[in-house]
Write an enzyme that holds these catalytic residues in place. Structure first.
Site, mmCIF file in Angstrom:
data_model
loop_
_atom_site.group_PDB
_atom_site.id
_atom_site.type_symbol
_atom_site.label_atom_id
_atom_site.label_comp_id
_atom_site.label_asym_id
_atom_site.label_seq_id
_atom_site.Cartn_x
_atom_site.Cartn_y
_atom_site.Cartn_z
ATOM 1 N N HIS A 143 -12.800 -13.488 -48.239
ATOM 2 C CA HIS A 143 -13.271 -14.261 -49.539
ATOM 3 C C HIS A 143 -13.481 -13.657 -50.906
ATOM 4 C CE1 HIS A 143 -13.721 -17.942 -45.847
ATOM 5 N NE2 HIS A 143 -14.684 -18.770 -47.107
ATOM 6 N N GLY A 194 -7.437 -16.447 -48.052
ATOM 7 C CA GLY A 194 -7.815 -17.066 -47.263
ATOM 8 C C GLY A 194 -8.249 -18.416 -47.257
ATOM 9 N N HIS A 195 -9.155 -18.078 -48.715
ATOM 10 C CA HIS A 195 -9.433 -19.683 -49.100
ATOM 11 C C HIS A 195 -9.101 -19.755 -51.053
ATOM 12 C CE1 HIS A 195 -12.207 -23.012 -50.167
ATOM 13 N NE2 HIS A 195 -12.876 -23.204 -49.338
ATOM 14 N N HIS A 255 -7.798 -26.892 -43.508
ATOM 15 C CA HIS A 255 -9.567 -27.315 -43.967
ATOM 16 C C HIS A 255 -9.276 -27.928 -45.343
ATOM 17 C CE1 HIS A 255 -12.875 -25.159 -46.098
ATOM 18 N NE2 HIS A 255 -13.173 -24.725 -44.595
ATOM 19 N N GLU A 307 -13.287 -27.774 -39.936
ATOM 20 C CA GLU A 307 -13.535 -28.620 -41.149
ATOM 21 C C GLU A 307 -12.272 -28.960 -42.123
ATOM 22 O OE1 GLU A 307 -17.200 -26.337 -42.505
ATOM 23 O OE2 GLU A 307 -15.792 -25.027 -43.507
ATOM 24 N N GLU A 323 -16.238 -33.701 -45.874
ATOM 25 C CA GLU A 323 -17.680 -32.264 -46.116
ATOM 26 C C GLU A 323 -17.717 -32.662 -47.851
ATOM 27 O OE1 GLU A 323 -16.846 -28.425 -45.535
ATOM 28 O OE2 GLU A 323 -17.496 -27.133 -47.100
ATOM 29 N N CYS A 325 -18.292 -30.386 -50.328
ATOM 30 C CA CYS A 325 -17.064 -29.727 -51.436
ATOM 31 C C CYS A 325 -15.679 -30.309 -50.750
ATOM 32 C CB CYS A 325 -17.280 -28.064 -50.455
ATOM 33 S SG CYS A 325 -18.797 -27.464 -50.488
ATOM 34 N N CYS A 406 -22.676 -24.182 -49.094
ATOM 35 C CA CYS A 406 -21.388 -23.988 -50.125
ATOM 36 C C CYS A 406 -21.578 -25.396 -50.792
ATOM 37 C CB CYS A 406 -20.144 -24.059 -49.988
ATOM 38 S SG CYS A 406 -19.971 -24.954 -48.681
ATOM 39 N N CYS A 407 -22.455 -26.312 -49.797
ATOM 40 C CA CYS A 407 -22.588 -27.611 -50.784
ATOM 41 C C CYS A 407 -23.457 -27.612 -52.013
ATOM 42 C CB CYS A 407 -22.539 -28.623 -50.026
ATOM 43 S SG CYS A 407 -21.283 -28.696 -48.766
#
Lengths: 650, 650
Positions: A143, A194-195, A255, A307, A323, A325, A406-407
Site C-alpha cells: 500500500h 496492489g490497491h 476488491h 471484500e 463496504e 468505502c 478506512c471507513c
C-alpha cells in the site's frame, strides 16, 4: 470556460459535459445532509483524531522522523493513509467553516507528517528504514503508492480551499509525487500498486499543480495494470484488477474499493488525455456493474473473503459486504462519469448510494461506524467493544474504530466535501443533481453570477422548491434531475403550472429573474420493488422504497415476533405511509421442525401461519441498528398464501 | 463383549450401543465404493506421495533431522499433518491389501519422520529449532497439537492393522503424545490448539495403547475449550470453538472442520468417561446442525472467509464452501454418535455425505480433487493449473494439489478405511448401515462367526440382496437401515414375502442358515425435494434426488443454452428416469435487460420465456465437472408459469 477552474472541489477535469461547483459555490444549510455535515465537523473529526492518536498512527510519523525503533510502529501497513484522509477531511472542513482551531490542529499534523519525509521525497512509516522491509518490496500488499495517493488528495483539498496556505503540505506532496514519478516512471519499476488510488490522485494533483508529469505517470499506471505484473494471490489477480487491462474489461470485479478507485482514475486519465476508448471502456464497466452487481442500496461487493464483487447476479443479502468505502468509491466513479457525460443515471446512483450506504455508516452521533452494510442480519450478533478497535468488519452495531479503519476517515472526507457533489454548471447554466436545502451559485467570468436557493424536506418530502436568487437579462438554463425511481408521477411547476415529467433531466431555459421559482414534486408514496429474476438470493422477495430511501424491517419494531425472518409481507397491499412511518402488512409464520430440512413433500417444507399484523413499521435502512442489536431484513419474502386484494385497493 | 475389541478400525469405543467392524471384517468387493477404493490405492496414494515430495513436505522432516536451515522449510504451518494423514491412509491400505511395495514406502517415510523427533518427543518441522518460532508460541494458528493428532491417528491405524510391526511409528507417537501430556497437563500450558484434532486422536490413542493418561489429557483439552483461552481473532473465537464450552453449545459453529473434529473428540471422551451430559450436548449440537446448517448434499460450512458454518438457514448455494474435509469430519462425528446411540439418522447423514461430498472431491482417476464443493457455479471460472499447487480452494475443476492440501490426504485415509464405516455388531447380531457389494463378518468369542454377503448395484439400483453365509443354530438379528429418503415405498423380502418398511431399522431375528436371504428394495424413482422455507437463498427452487444421490444440472448437458441459470424447471412434472438418466422438463427464459435491476413493476423483473425442453438430463452431483469447465446448479428455480399437469400424470 467559467465557473469552475478554481473551484474548491475534489475533482476538476479540464473538460467534460459538466463542470463541478465547489465548496465556495454550494452551501448546504440544513436538513438530512446539513445535519450530517455538522455532526461530521463537530464530532467525527475529533473522534477520528482521538483514535489516530490513541492507536499511534500519527505517532508512527514521529517515530520515523526521530529514527525510532521500527518495532514500535503500530497499525496496519496502510495506516498512514488514514492520517492523510483525515487531513483531507480537515482541509475540506476548514474550507467550509474557517474553523481556526481546526486549522491549527491541521497544521500540527502536517508538521509531523512532513518531518517523516525522506530527503528524496519518499514518505511511508512502514517501509524503507533499517529494520523495515525495503521500499516498494511488497507492491501487492504494501500500500505504499496507495498511501501517497491519499497524501496527494489531502494536498489537493488544501490547495483548493487554502491556495495561499504556508503549511507546507503541497510541498510534501510534490516531493512524494516526484519520488513516485522517478521511481515508477518509464525507466523505473515496471509495476503498479496492489490497491489503486495513486492513479486518480496523480491526475488530480496534475490538475491542481498544472504539472503534466503527474498525469503522464497516472496514465502509465492505468495502462500497466491488468497484465499480471502483480503476483497471483489466493483471491486471484482480479482482486487488484491486474487480471485484465482497464481498456478491455467489461465490468468491475475483484476488491470493490480497489475496482472503483481504479475506474475513477481511468476516467480521470481518459478525460485529460481525451482518450475516448478508455472512457468508453469504463462507461461500459459501470453500466454492467450497476445493472448486475449492485445491491438495491447502491452497495457494491458481496463477499467477505476478499471484500469483492461477486459474479453477475450474485447479490446475497446475507452478509452482504457492501463496504462503506466501496460506496464512496462508487460515488467517486459515478461523479466523474457524470461530469464527463452529463447522464442523470450517474447522479441517480450517487443519490441512492449516499442515502443508503454512505449515510448508513455513521451513527447519529458521528462517533461509530458500519464498515460493512449487510442487507440481512439473522442474529443479534456481537456488539462491538466501544473501547477498542474492532477486529471485525461486520457486526450488529456500529463500532468506534477498526483495526482496518478506512471507513471512518473516508466518510469524514466525503461529508466534509459533500457540497461539491450537489450541482454543476456549464456554459448554459446550472444543473442540480442532489436535492437538499441550500444555495448554489455559478460565478461567471464577467463577474455576474447565477444563484438559486433550494428549499426542501427531502428525502422525507418530495417537494423541492428552487428559487432564483440572481437577476440576469440573458437567458440561461436551470436543470433539475428527475430521479429514475420517480419516473411515474413527478411534476415540475414553473409559473404556477405543474407539468408531468419523466425520469431524466428537466431543463427550463429563460431569462431568470430574482424570485422566479421552479418546484419539483416527486412521488413519495412508498413502493415495493422487485428484484431481477436472476438474483437468486432474493427470489420471491420484495424490498420497500420511499423516495430515494430503501427501507428495512428491524426486529425492534416487531416486539412480539422472535425474528424478522418469521414475517411474510403481503405483496398484494402496497406499503402505506402513516404519520411519516412506512407500514406493510405481514403474516407471521413458523417454520416446521424436521430432522432434515429438505423434504420430498412440499407441504412439509412450507411455513405454518401463526398471526397477522396489519401495520408493521419499517425504518429507513440508513437508520437501522440505532436501538440496540436487532435482526434486520431489506428483502422481505412475500406471502403468496395471502389473498390478492382487489385491484386499486390501497 | 465380542467381535470388535481388536478390529482394524479407526474408532473402537469401550462402550456404546453398537460396535464397529473393521477392515478384517468387512470387504468391499466392487461397485461404486469398491472402484473408488481401488483407485485410491492404485493411483491416489502415489499421486499424494509425488506431491508431498515435490513440495518438500516430507523433506521438511529431513531438514529438521539434519539441523538444516529453517528458512528452507516449505509449505504451510500444518504441512506435517499431510504426511501423517498420508501415513494413516497407507496404513489402512496396507491393512486392506498387504501391498508389500506400499509397506516399504510406508516404512521409509516413518524413518524420516522419526529422525526429526526431538529427544523429549516433540515433533514438528515448523517450530522450536533455532531460527524458528518457539514451540507452542502460536496456539491459535500454529497447528502443532493438530499435527500431533494426525500422527497419533496414523499410529493407531498402523497398530490396528499391523500390531506387530517393528517400524517404530507407535513409539514415535507415544513419545509425541507423552510430550503433549507433559506440556499441556494439569500443571502445564493451560490452553488448547486453534484446530481441534488432538482430542479425538488422544482418545483413540488411549484406546489403542490402553494408557489412560491420553484419555485424561483429551478430556482436559475438551473441557478447556470454549472459555476464551485463545486470542480473539478477526473471525471471532467461534472460529476455533473457543467461544462457548462444548457442554453448553447447542449447535456446531465456526470453522466447519474444526467444529466437527472437536465434536468427534467430545463424543470419544464422553463415551470413555460415561459422561452422559457431554454426550447429550453433542447430540443436540448434531441435531441442530443437521436440521439447520447442512446443505442438501450433506456438505457443511457456507462461508469462504473463515471456512465456517453460517448461522441457521444461511445456506447459499452460491460459493457454498462445503469443504471436503468438513464432510469427512461430519462422517467422523456421525459415526461416533451412531456407535454410541445406534440411531439410523446418523448413518443417513453418513450415506448422504459419502455419496455427495466425499465422493465428489476426487476425480475419476483419483488424481485431482475438489477442496470446496459448491452447489452453484455461475461462471466457468478458472481452471486449476495441473502442474502447480492451487492457491485457491474454489475452482471450476478439480486440482491436483493445493497450497493448503488437507483434502486429498483426508479423502485418501477415508477411502482406505471405508469398510470400517459399513457395518456394526452387537451381542444380538449384525447391523448393515451402508450398502455396497461385499461381505461382512462378525467373529464371536467362541470361534463362531456370523457372515453375510451383500450384492447390489446401489446407488444406481435400489435392490440390496443380503445372503447369509454362515450357519448358526442360535438365532441372531440381522438389521438393515432403511434410509430416511426411502420412507415411502421401501420393502424387505424375507422368505420370499415382500413387506413394506418405513425409514429406520428393520431387524429380522432368527436362526439364520447359510443361503438365507433378505432383500431390501428401495424406491429409486427420482424425486424433487423442497427446501425448508427458512433457507432464503433457495426459495422457489427444488433439488432432484434419486436414491442417496443428489443431482445437478450442468451446462455441458444443455448445449443450446448459455447458462444453467436460464432454465426453470417444471416442478409439476416429477423428474423421470430413462436409460439410467434423470430427466426434468425445463423452460428456458431470458432475463430482461434494464439499467437498474430492481423495478417497481413486477412484470419488468420477470423473465421472458424463450424455449422449452422436455427432457433435460441431470448428472449425479458427485460426477459433475468431469467434462471440462461448466456452469452448474443443484437448486433449480421452478417455473410457476408452466401449467400444472393433471394429478398423477408422469
Amino acid at each position: 470556460m467559467s465557473g469552475n477552474a478554481h473551484s474548491a472541489a475534489p475533482v476538476l477535469p479540464a473538460q467534460g459535459r459538466l463542470r463541478p461547483l465547489g465548496l465556495r459555490d454550494v452551501e448546504i444549510t440544513g436538513g438530512f445532509w446539513g445535519e450530517r455535515q455538522s455532526i461530521n465537523g463537530a464530532a467525527t473529526l475529533q473522534h477520528i483524531e482521538h483514535w489516530l492518536e490513541r492507536e499511534g498512527w500519527i505517532r508512527n510519523f514521529d517515530l520515523t522522523a526521530n529514527g525510532g525503533d521500527p518495532g514500535e510502529r503500530r497499525g496496519r501497513e496502510f495506516s498512514d493513509s488514514e492520517v492523510y484522509k483525515f487531513l483531507e477531511a480537515m482541509a475540506w472542513e476548514i474550507g467550509r467553516t474557517d474553523d481556526a482551531e481546526l486549522e491549527s490542529r491541521f497544521r500540527a499534523i502536517v508538521r509531523r507528517v512532513g518531518a517523516a519525509q525522506q530527503p528524496d521525497g519518499y514518505l511511508n512509516t512502514r517501509f524503507g528504514r533499517p529494520g523495515q522491509a525495503p521500499r516498494w518490496s511488497d507492491l501487492e500488499w504494501g500500500h505504499e503508492l496507495y498511501c501517497v495517493g491519499h497524501l496527494l488528495q489531502a494536498a489537493v483539498a488544501r490547495a483548493r480551499t487554502r491556495p495561499d496556505a504556508d503549511d507546507g503540505l503541497l510541498d510534501i506532496a510534490c516531493r512524494a509525487a516526484d519520488n513516485v514519478c522517478r521511481t515508477f516512471g518509464p525507466d523505473g519499476i515496471d509495476s503498479v500498486c496492489g490497491h489503486a488510488e495513486i492513479e486518480t490522485a496523480l491526475v488530480e494533483f496534475a490538475r491542481a499543480t498544472g504539472q503534466e508529469r503527474y498525469l503522464t505517470q497516472a496514465a502509465l499506471f492505468v495502462d500497466r495494470r491488468g497484465h499480471g505484473r502483480l503476483a497471483d494471490v489466493e483471491f486471484g489477480r482480479e482482486y487488484f484488477q491486474d487480471d485484465q487491462p482497464v481498456r478491455q474489461a467489461t465490468v468491475l470485479r475483484g476488491h470493490a474499493v480497489r475496482a472503483n478507485y481504479l475506474a475513477a482514475g481511468a476516467v480521470d486519465v481518459a478525460v485529460e488525455l481525451k482518450d475516448a476508448g478508455l472512457l468508453d471502456a469504463v462507461r461500459g464497466q459501470w453500466r454492467n456493474t450497476v445493472s448486475r452487481r449492485t445491491y438495491v442500496t447502491g452497495g457494491q461487493g458481496s463477499r467477505h473473503q476478499d471484500e469483492a464483487f461477486g459474479g453477475d447476479w450474485m447479490l446475497p443479502p446475507d452478509r452482504a459486504y457492501s463496504e462503506t468505502c466501496a460506496g464512496i468509491g462508487s460515488v467517486m466513479l459515478a461523479w466523474r462519469l457524470l461530469l464527463a457525460d452529463g447522464d442523470p443515471r450517474y447522479a441517480d446512483l450517487i443519490e441512492r448510494t449516499l442515502f443508503n450506504v454512505v449515510s448508513t455508516s455513521p451513527a447519529a452521533d458521528g462517533q461509530s461506524f458500519f464498515y460493512t452494510n449487510t442487507l440481512h442480519r439473522r442474529e443479534l450478533g456481537t456488539t462491538p467493544d466501544t473501547d477498542r478497535p474492532s477486529l471485525r468488519a461486520a457486526a450488529s452495531l456500529r463500532a468506534p474504530w477498526f483495526e482496518v479503519s478506512c471507513c471512518p476517515t473516508n466518510v469524514a472526507r466525503t461529508l466534509a466535501s459533500l457540497s461539491a457533489y450537489v450541482a454543476t454548471c456549464d456554459d448554459d447554466g446550472l444543473q442540480l443533481h442532489q436535492y437538499l436545502s441550500g444555495t448554489v451559485e455559478q460565478h461567471l467570468a464577467d463577474g455576474r453570477s447565477r444563484r438559486v436557493r433550494i428549499t426542501t424536506q427531502y428525502p422525507y418530502d418530495g417537494q423541492i422548491r428552487v428559487r432564483v436568487d440572481s437577476d440576469d437579462e440573458h437567458p440561461w438554463s436551470l436543470s433539475l434531475r428527475v430521479p429514475g425511481w420517480a419516473d411515474q408521477g413527478a411534476t415540475v411547476t414553473v409559473d404556477g403550472v405543474p407539468r408531468p415529467v419523466a425520469a431524466g433531466v428537466f431543463t427550463e431555459h429563460r431569462a431568470w429573474r430574482r424570485g422566479d421559482e421552479m418546484v419539483l414534486r416527486l412521488p413519495m408514496a412508498p413502493r415495493f420493488v422487485h428484484p431481477d429474476s436472476r438474483i437468486d438470493a432474493v427470489r420471491g422477495c420484495v424490498a420497500v422504497e420511499r423516495g430515494p430511501l430503501v427501507y428495512a424491517l428491524e426486529s425492534v419494531d416487531v416486539p412480539g415476533v422472535a425474528s424478522v425472518d418469521d414475517l411474510r409481507v403481503d405483496a398484494g397491499r402496497p406499503p402505506r405511509l402513516l404519520d411519516g412511518q412506512v407500514l406493510v402488512r405481514c403474516r407471521q409464520v413458523r417454520g416446521q421442525e424436521h430432522d432434515w430440512p429438505y423434504r420430498a413433500d412440499a407441504v412439509e417444507s412450507a411455513p405454518v401461519p401463526v398471526d397477522e399484523f396489519d401495520d408493521v413499521p419499517l425504518v429507513p435502512y440508513h437508520a437501522w441498528a440505532n436501538r440496540g442489536p436487532s435482526t434486520m431484513r431489506v428483502w422481505l419474502p412475500t406471502d403468496t398464501a395471502l389473498p390478492e386484494p382487489a385491484p386499486g385497493q390501497p
